[in-house]
Design an enzyme around this catalytic site. Structure first.
Site, short mmCIF file in Angstrom:
data_model
loop_
_atom_site.label_atom_id
_atom_site.label_comp_id
_atom_site.label_asym_id
_atom_site.label_seq_id
_atom_site.Cartn_x
_atom_site.Cartn_y
_atom_site.Cartn_z
N ARG A 299 -20.47 -13.21 -13.56
CA ARG A 299 -20.75 -11.84 -14.78
C ARG A 299 -20.06 -10.73 -13.65
NH1 ARG A 299 -24.28 -14.54 -17.69
NH2 ARG A 299 -25.88 -14.90 -16.71
N GLY B 233 -28.34 -21.79 -9.49
CA GLY B 233 -30.46 -21.01 -9.14
C GLY B 233 -30.91 -21.76 -9.71
N SER C 183 -30.22 -20.64 -19.99
CA SER C 183 -31.56 -20.80 -19.35
C SER C 183 -32.45 -22.02 -20.39
CB SER C 183 -32.37 -19.19 -19.66
OG SER C 183 -31.95 -18.39 -18.40
N GLN D 202 -37.46 -17.99 -12.45
CA GLN D 202 -37.22 -18.82 -12.40
C GLN D 202 -38.14 -19.40 -10.77
OE1 GLN D 202 -33.98 -18.10 -10.13
NE2 GLN D 202 -32.37 -18.78 -12.39
N ASP E 295 -30.08 -9.60 -16.05
CA ASP E 295 -28.61 -9.85 -16.22
C ASP E 295 -27.56 -9.12 -16.22
OD1 ASP E 295 -29.13 -12.05 -14.16
OD2 ASP E 295 -30.23 -13.34 -16.57
#
Ligand code: S3P
Length: 455
Positions: A408, A102, A30, A177, A326
């Site tokens: 993941r 994304g 990120s 986001q 996540d």
């Protein structure tokens, strides 16, 4: 054009093993995306250390190169971005291909909406199926002109020369986001852009904007309202990217469930808006100590020492869901090894990540004989009744798992092999390179019996 990752990869993970030693996981994904974006738009030269040399962050880096920004590296984690200023981007020759990322697509949609040229944003098969209306609709309300494929999916064609105006927007979902997209568009908008999130989400954008000298107003309970005034400028700075807590999570779970383990994870990002995984694992009885806490470039970091422990099932508190969003694939593996039941609800966002993570994890857990029941917005896992009595007992049968190209999911099931009866074979693992390029190497050095095979 929709591309997929060219080389197929299968992980073959032999059962058993324990973890030891010290390791440093790759840079935070990120933060790496945001550092390129703000560095590109800043005045002056931004040096980024600890940059994630993974496909997702590189997709962002290449997109800005394609818009005329000179960027050196990454060389040993260092990237130098020669900023072009808020108005210095040039029209790219081709659509910007963002792979699996994304974050790149949603954040860049905000920035691209304000440019004087038209840009097309595309992605791989997984990204092409992900919902973009969540950013497109509020951007349109700001005055942006954006076309999407049916159902609000990518590609996004973002038409230039829109004059954006600030809005006051309450997000219907807890998404960093979406909030970041609108704040980035807000840098160019007339007036103030005010965003309010239901709950706590990662705050890297507002921290980093302030690091680049851009004023940001943060208010409300849990700092959930963030606002910017358009028309300011960014001033180049130095960014030290911490290790990605989302990548460290796999090793936290691995060391917790593998008997006889003790591992040190150095320089992990400990931003409180990201650390739900540490809190949840501690609630489950994990033995994690946090050492050498410090600040690196405005972000809290620490070393984590994790030892194996007997885990127990928990009901995940709702406020921890967005700050661990996540990490649920890894946490589900921990839950399978815990005594008693673990219940997650309020996490329907998991269904629209790189894969439908509720279905992909439930299918994989069931294939390995774990009692896992998917819910519309979560999962119920009944941990091994045996694991409470002896933490060496295998919890997972061996078998074959489809990761659905989700990094993941692939790494979570690799960790499961530490407590499996026989080999776990995980298909479609090439996308592990999006966030954790040397996962196989690092995991092997730490004690996991993993091999990656290309086809
Ligand atoms: C991210 C926000 C989260 C997270 C993603 C990265 C970011 O997504 O799942 O991996 O960098 O802002 P949402 O905003 O969709 O929750």
């Amino acid at each position: 054009m929709v591309r997929t990752n060219d080389t197929e990869q299968t992980f073959i993970v032999r059962p058993g093993g324990s973890l030891s030693g010290e390791l440093r996981v790759p840079g935070d994904k990120s933060i790496s995306h945001r550092a390129i974006m703000l560095g590109a738009l800043a005045e002056g030269t931004t040096v980024i250390d600890g940059f994630l040399d993974g496909e997702d962050a590189l997709a962002t880096l290449n997109a800005f190169r394609a818009m005329g920004v000179e960027i050196d590296g990454p060389v040993q984690g260092r990237v130098t971005v020669h900023g072009v200023g808020m108005r210095g981007l040039k029209p790219p020759q081709d659509p910007l291909y963002l792979g699996n990322a994304g974050t790149a697509m949603r954040l860049m949609a905000g920035l691209m909406a304000a440019q004087p040229f038209t840009v097309t944003l595309t992605g791989d098969q997984s990204l092409s199926g992900r919902p973009m209306s969540r950013v497109v609709e509020p951007l349109r309300a700001m005055g942006a002109s954006i076309d999407t494929a049916p159902d609000g999916r990518p590609p996004l064609v973002i038409h230039g020369a829109a004059r954006l105006r600030g809005i006051n927007y309450s997000l219907p979902m807890a998404s960093a986001q979406v909030q970041s997209c609108l704040l980035l568009a807000g840098l160019y908008a007339e007036g103030e852009t005010i965003t309010t999130v239901p709950g706590v989400v990662r705050d890297h954008t507002s921290r980093m904007l302030q690091g680049f000298g851009y004023p940001v107003t943060v208010s409300g309970e849990h700092n959930s309202t963030v606002a910017v005034q358009g028309g300011g400028k960014l001033t180049a700075t130095h960014i030290a990217v911490p290790g990605d807590v989302s990548s460290a999570a796999f090793f936290m779970v691995a060391a917790s469930i593998a008997p006889g383990s003790q591992i040190r994870l150095n320089h992990v990002g400990m931003n409180p808006t990201r650390c739900g995984v540490v809190e949840i694992l501690k609630m489950m009885g994990a033995d994690i100590s946090v050492e050498n806490e410090s600040l690196a470039g405005g972000e809290p970091v620490a070393d984590l020492v994790v030892r194996s422990a007997r885990l127990r099932g928990v009901i995940i508190p709702p406020h921890l869901v967005p700050v661990a969003i996540d990490e649920f694939p890894a946490l589900f593996i921990a839950a399978a090894c815990a005594e008693g039941q673990t219940v997650l609800t309020g996490a329907s966002e998991l269904r629209i990540k790189e894969s439908d993570r509720i279905q992909a994890m439930a299918d994989g857990l069931q294939a390995l004989s774990v009692d896992a029941q998917p819910l519309a917005d979560g999962m119920i896992i009944n941990g091994s009744t045996l694991s409470g009595s002896a933490d060496t007992v295998p919890v997972f049968a061996g078998g074959q798992i489809n990761s659905h190209g989700d990094h993941r999911i692939a790494m979570a099931f690799a960790v499961a092999a530490l407590r499996a009866k026989s080999d776990i074979r995980i298909l479609d693992c090439a996308n592990v390179a999006t966030s954790f390029p040397d996962f196989v190497g690092l995991a092997s050095r730490a004690g996991m019996r993993i091999e990656g095979k290309c086809q």
